[in-house]
Scaffold this motif. Sequence first.
Motif, PDB file in Angstrom:
ATOM      1  N   LYS A 177      10.378   0.688  -1.556  1.00  0.00           N
ATOM      2  CA  LYS A 177       8.806   1.412  -1.392  1.00  0.00           C
ATOM      3  C   LYS A 177       7.787   0.212  -1.441  1.00  0.00           C
ATOM      4  N   GLN A 178       8.038  -0.852  -2.221  1.00  0.00           N
ATOM      5  CA  GLN A 178       7.231  -2.003  -2.345  1.00  0.00           C
ATOM      6  C   GLN A 178       7.130  -3.101  -1.286  1.00  0.00           C
ATOM      7  N   ALA A 179       7.923  -2.739  -0.098  1.00  0.00           N
ATOM      8  CA  ALA A 179       7.788  -3.779   0.932  1.00  0.00           C
ATOM      9  C   ALA A 179       6.594  -4.035   1.544  1.00  0.00           C
ATOM     10  N   GLY A 180       5.520  -3.021   1.494  1.00  0.00           N
ATOM     11  CA  GLY A 180       4.425  -3.124   2.133  1.00  0.00           C
ATOM     12  C   GLY A 180       3.292  -4.173   1.272  1.00  0.00           C
ATOM     13  N   HIS A 181       3.668  -4.526   0.311  1.00  0.00           N
ATOM     14  CA  HIS A 181       2.811  -5.616  -0.593  1.00  0.00           C
ATOM     15  C   HIS A 181       3.179  -6.967  -0.093  1.00  0.00           C
TER      16      HIS A 181
ATOM     17  N   ASP B  44       3.731 -10.023   2.721  1.00  0.00           N
ATOM     18  CA  ASP B  44       3.248 -10.693   4.178  1.00  0.00           C
ATOM     19  C   ASP B  44       4.159 -10.410   5.144  1.00  0.00           C
ATOM     20  N   TYR B  45       5.595 -10.699   4.970  1.00  0.00           N
ATOM     21  CA  TYR B  45       6.348 -10.513   6.362  1.00  0.00           C
ATOM     22  C   TYR B  45       7.680 -10.029   5.827  1.00  0.00           C
ATOM     23  N   HIS B  46       8.490  -9.223   6.704  1.00  0.00           N
ATOM     24  CA  HIS B  46       9.642  -8.546   6.604  1.00  0.00           C
ATOM     25  C   HIS B  46      10.803  -9.162   7.210  1.00  0.00           C
TER      26      HIS B  46
END
Length: 190
Positions: free
Chosen positions: A160-164, A166-168
């Motif tokens: 759930k923290q992925a949005g913080h 810069d890149y995925h």
Amino acid sequence: KLHGGRKGLCLVLSAPSGAGKSTLVARLRAEFPVFAYSISCTTRAPRPGEEDGVHYHFVSRETFLSRREAGFFAEWAEVPGNFYGTPREPVEQLIARGQDLLFDIDVQGALQLKQVFPQALYVFILPPSREVLEKRLRGRGTDAEDVIARRMQNALCELKQAGHFDYHIVNDDLEEAADEFMSLIAKNPA
């Protein structure tokens, strides 16, 4: 990549347990030996094959807590019963000298690190699916069912923290994930 007068590029890789981050980091370290590697301190016991000062700085709980109180760490976290932390001063010195630096760090620590080193590139490694994540956690063959359940719950919270970040990068295929990471480095020369 080292250029006179420029600061080092900081790449921070983070992922939930089971996303395959350690495998990807090993590949990247082999591919980019110019990157220094941030070595964290931890209070957990070494796993087979791990060496003090190479994989981690293994310290007692008392030493860790004393250093934490003294402001020694750029970030620290307690992850299932053990402490982990990144020593601040060596990171600052390497960056100032223009040394590129790679961090392999848990999600909680990466979010703290972002407060101290906002100029770094923060990369979140994702598993291809929840099923693959669970399979990878079980595939280690070293953990009891309650430990696997706890790690799975932690991993889902961390996702759930992925949005913080810069890149995925989705780590489904190691070659593709490594290629994607290498193209990211080429686009961000610092």
